[in-house]
Design a protein around this motif. Sequence first.
Motif, mmCIF file in Angstrom:
data_model
loop_
_atom_site.group_PDB
_atom_site.id
_atom_site.type_symbol
_atom_site.label_atom_id
_atom_site.label_comp_id
_atom_site.label_asym_id
_atom_site.label_seq_id
_atom_site.Cartn_x
_atom_site.Cartn_y
_atom_site.Cartn_z
ATOM 1 N N LEU A 193 0.827 -1.199 0.000
ATOM 2 C CA LEU A 193 0.000 0.000 0.000
ATOM 3 C C LEU A 193 0.868 1.258 0.000
ATOM 4 O O LEU A 193 0.560 2.242 -0.683
ATOM 5 N N ARG A 194 1.976 1.228 0.745
ATOM 6 C CA ARG A 194 2.887 2.376 0.737
ATOM 7 C C ARG A 194 3.481 2.590 -0.654
ATOM 8 O O ARG A 194 3.606 3.724 -1.119
ATOM 9 N N GLN A 195 3.832 1.492 -1.328
ATOM 10 C CA GLN A 195 4.412 1.626 -2.664
ATOM 11 C C GLN A 195 3.356 2.073 -3.662
ATOM 12 O O GLN A 195 3.631 2.887 -4.546
ATOM 13 N N LEU A 196 2.129 1.556 -3.527
ATOM 14 C CA LEU A 196 1.046 1.994 -4.402
ATOM 15 C C LEU A 196 0.741 3.470 -4.194
ATOM 16 O O LEU A 196 0.385 4.175 -5.146
ATOM 17 N N ASP A 197 0.871 3.947 -2.977
ATOM 18 C CA ASP A 197 0.642 5.367 -2.694
ATOM 19 C C ASP A 197 1.743 6.262 -3.255
ATOM 20 O O ASP A 197 1.649 7.486 -3.168
ATOM 21 N N GLY A 198 2.805 5.663 -3.801
ATOM 22 C CA GLY A 198 3.825 6.434 -4.509
ATOM 23 C C GLY A 198 5.024 6.849 -3.691
ATOM 24 O O GLY A 198 5.802 7.692 -4.136
ATOM 25 N N GLU A 199 5.226 6.252 -2.500
ATOM 26 C CA GLU A 199 6.329 6.703 -1.650
ATOM 27 C C GLU A 199 7.690 6.460 -2.309
ATOM 28 O O GLU A 199 8.556 7.328 -2.301
ATOM 29 N N LEU A 200 7.885 5.254 -2.870
ATOM 30 C CA LEU A 200 9.163 4.984 -3.521
ATOM 31 C C LEU A 200 9.339 5.845 -4.763
ATOM 32 O O LEU A 200 10.431 6.364 -5.026
ATOM 33 N N GLY A 201 8.271 6.025 -5.525
ATOM 34 C CA GLY A 201 8.350 6.875 -6.714
ATOM 35 C C GLY A 201 8.672 8.314 -6.376
ATOM 36 O O GLY A 201 9.485 8.955 -7.051
ATOM 37 N N HIS A 202 8.040 8.856 -5.308
ATOM 38 C CA HIS A 202 8.325 10.238 -4.894
ATOM 39 C C HIS A 202 9.788 10.371 -4.467
ATOM 40 O O HIS A 202 10.446 11.370 -4.788
ATOM 41 N N LEU A 203 10.288 9.374 -3.743
ATOM 42 C CA LEU A 203 11.677 9.416 -3.303
ATOM 43 C C LEU A 203 12.618 9.433 -4.497
ATOM 44 O O LEU A 203 13.567 10.237 -4.548
ATOM 45 N N CYS A 204 12.366 8.572 -5.485
ATOM 46 C CA CYS A 204 13.244 8.515 -6.665
ATOM 47 C C CYS A 204 13.138 9.784 -7.496
ATOM 48 O O CYS A 204 14.149 10.251 -8.052
ATOM 49 N N ARG A 205 11.958 10.353 -7.596
ATOM 50 C CA ARG A 205 11.819 11.605 -8.339
ATOM 51 C C ARG A 205 12.571 12.737 -7.643
ATOM 52 O O ARG A 205 13.172 13.587 -8.306
ATOM 53 N N GLY A 206 12.559 12.740 -6.311
ATOM 54 C CA GLY A 206 13.334 13.745 -5.583
ATOM 55 C C GLY A 206 14.826 13.595 -5.839
ATOM 56 O O GLY A 206 15.543 14.588 -6.033
ATOM 57 N N TRP A 207 15.292 12.341 -5.856
ATOM 58 C CA TRP A 207 16.707 12.107 -6.162
ATOM 59 C C TRP A 207 17.035 12.540 -7.596
ATOM 60 O O TRP A 207 18.087 13.117 -7.854
ATOM 61 N N ALA A 208 16.116 12.233 -8.526
ATOM 62 C CA ALA A 208 16.346 12.622 -9.917
ATOM 63 C C ALA A 208 16.402 14.139 -10.062
ATOM 64 O O ALA A 208 17.217 14.671 -10.840
ATOM 65 N N GLU A 209 15.578 14.853 -9.318
ATOM 66 C CA GLU A 209 15.620 16.320 -9.366
ATOM 67 C C GLU A 209 16.941 16.845 -8.819
ATOM 68 O O GLU A 209 17.496 17.832 -9.329
ATOM 69 N N THR A 210 17.460 16.191 -7.786
ATOM 70 C CA THR A 210 18.768 16.576 -7.253
ATOM 71 C C THR A 210 19.844 16.425 -8.320
ATOM 72 O O THR A 210 20.714 17.300 -8.485
ATOM 73 N N LEU A 211 19.809 15.306 -9.042
ATOM 74 C CA LEU A 211 20.801 15.079 -10.090
ATOM 75 C C LEU A 211 20.612 16.057 -11.254
ATOM 76 O O LEU A 211 21.591 16.488 -11.867
ATOM 77 N N THR A 212 19.363 16.379 -11.570
ATOM 78 C CA THR A 212 19.113 17.355 -12.634
ATOM 79 C C THR A 212 19.720 18.710 -12.280
ATOM 80 O O THR A 212 20.342 19.379 -13.123
ATOM 81 N N LYS A 213 19.558 19.113 -11.022
ATOM 82 C CA LYS A 213 20.132 20.375 -10.576
ATOM 83 C C LYS A 213 21.658 20.333 -10.611
ATOM 84 O O LYS A 213 22.307 21.280 -11.076
ATOM 85 N N ALA A 214 22.239 19.226 -10.151
ATOM 86 C CA ALA A 214 23.699 19.097 -10.183
ATOM 87 C C ALA A 214 24.208 19.097 -11.619
ATOM 88 O O ALA A 214 25.235 19.708 -11.928
ATOM 89 N N LEU A 215 23.501 18.397 -12.518
ATOM 90 C CA LEU A 215 23.900 18.362 -13.916
ATOM 91 C C LEU A 215 23.814 19.748 -14.536
ATOM 92 O O LEU A 215 24.697 20.149 -15.324
ATOM 93 N N ALA A 216 22.789 20.512 -14.178
ATOM 94 C CA ALA A 216 22.661 21.880 -14.696
ATOM 95 C C ALA A 216 23.832 22.741 -14.239
ATOM 96 O O ALA A 216 24.362 23.560 -15.015
ATOM 97 N N HIS A 217 24.260 22.561 -12.986
ATOM 98 C CA HIS A 217 25.403 23.327 -12.486
ATOM 99 C C HIS A 217 26.680 22.980 -13.247
ATOM 100 O O HIS A 217 27.454 23.867 -13.618
ATOM 101 N N VAL A 218 26.894 21.683 -13.477
ATOM 102 C CA VAL A 218 28.113 21.271 -14.183
ATOM 103 C C VAL A 218 28.103 21.783 -15.614
ATOM 104 O O VAL A 218 29.109 22.312 -16.118
ATOM 105 N N GLU A 219 26.973 21.652 -16.301
ATOM 106 C CA GLU A 219 26.909 22.098 -17.692
ATOM 107 C C GLU A 219 26.993 23.616 -17.796
ATOM 108 O O GLU A 219 27.550 24.147 -18.757
ATOM 109 N N ALA A 220 26.463 24.306 -16.796
ATOM 110 C CA ALA A 220 26.596 25.765 -16.783
ATOM 111 C C ALA A 220 28.054 26.169 -16.665
ATOM 112 O O ALA A 220 28.503 27.119 -17.319
#
Length: 492
Positions: free
Chosen positions: A177-204
Amino acid sequence: MWRGLWTLAAQAARGPRRLCTRRSSGALAPGSGATIFALSSGQGRCGVAVIRTSGPASSQALRILTAPRDLPPARHASLRLLSDPRSGEPLDRALVLWFPGPKSFTGEDCVEFHVHGGPAVVSGVLQALGSVPGLRPAEAGEFTRRAFAHGKLNLTEVEGLADLIHAETEAQRRQALRQLDGELGHLCRGWAETLTKALAHVEAYIDFGEDDNLEEGVLEQADIEVRALQVALGAHLRDARRGQRLRSGAHVVVTGPPNAGKSSLVNLLSRKPVSIVSPEPGTTRDVLETPVDLAGFPVLLSDTAGLREGVGPVEQEGVRRARERLEQADLILAMLDASDLASPSSCNFLATVVASVGAQSHSDSSQRLLLVLNKSDLLSTEGPGPGPDMPPHLLLSCVTGEGLDGLLEALREELAAVCGDPSTGPPLLTRARHQHHLQGCLDALGHYKQSKDLALAAEALRVARGHLTRLTGGGGTEEILDIIFRDFCVGK
């Protein structure tokens, strides 16, 4: 019987020609024009059966089966007489619900028919739907696959839904039920956003590093974010096996000298006669296994041969298999006869098994052990109680049941440590696929730290981010999707 009903529905839907061609993905792409239908509730006689449709012809199917009535209000249950569109014969008086897309489970137009659950009624309605132009029987998991394709569920939520359908214990239900509610997905999306921000800094920095307008410390900030993400990923990967045990079951092995009461305990915990119980030593020769629900956790419980020097080739093989299974255990229930603790077999078992496993049983990566002293009902009449040098233990009588509640509570605590507590803490990794992508992300971040060239460092961040994206379903291959959706029943 029910397989025959589904064959009839498929034949009715197919008619003289095929209405669809199966793609390699196992489901038609959204917008292909196909409308699917299936029995969504469990098979067999029941009070109410639910038949659902999804696709652009759902409203037409509802109008045809309930003619001359118009569509009911959206998302409101309405009583309607269902009739066979070919003969006009009444089929059933049913509750119907109309879910116009995109506000539906799949994101498409959907209809649910809540009919009486007799085989004749279900057969009639399925055949009637199969005669409506543009409708065909659904394939396994196709409703959920369409929900995924329309963005209603990400891939981890789809897996959570599958686990919820197959959950057999309380702990499995909570985790799913926790996984269906999206907890793991939200966690991974947060990590992906962190990497997107870091990648933007490096490319900048790559593009504008010589520009005075670029803020100072851009690369340092990216390094800080990557280091924090590495720590979080490492913590989750260390706990990866716990979630998989929770999904598939922890392995609990009951072991001890002959006649300690191992088979009696297995029968007591499984609440059925799994093993033969006899006062004759060496009754159990092979490993006997049974799946059980222990304190809400899924467990594969193994009864093993008594550990001693075998008196014949058959018993020797049984002891060898017992020791082999002991090495594979997640949790060991070590049993001794409380009235015979001074015997050579008991002393040898304490020295070889309990001492070696118990010394490391509370580290995160090793086996865990519970020492159970059985036959406590004999202590007052046949011998002294356990001495002060005895390791931590639980007293139990398989005959009277005294001490069973304490053992079950201890098992709950140990299994929560082995499988993880689905009620608290971060979401668990329940599949090898999750572990693979997180490990791939962590490896890519390691390459980022080692890269001397900024272009290579940026590429490592892209690879790491790609693993997180694929974990939630972005960019997944058709083969992976096939495997995941294959676990669903036809009506889900």
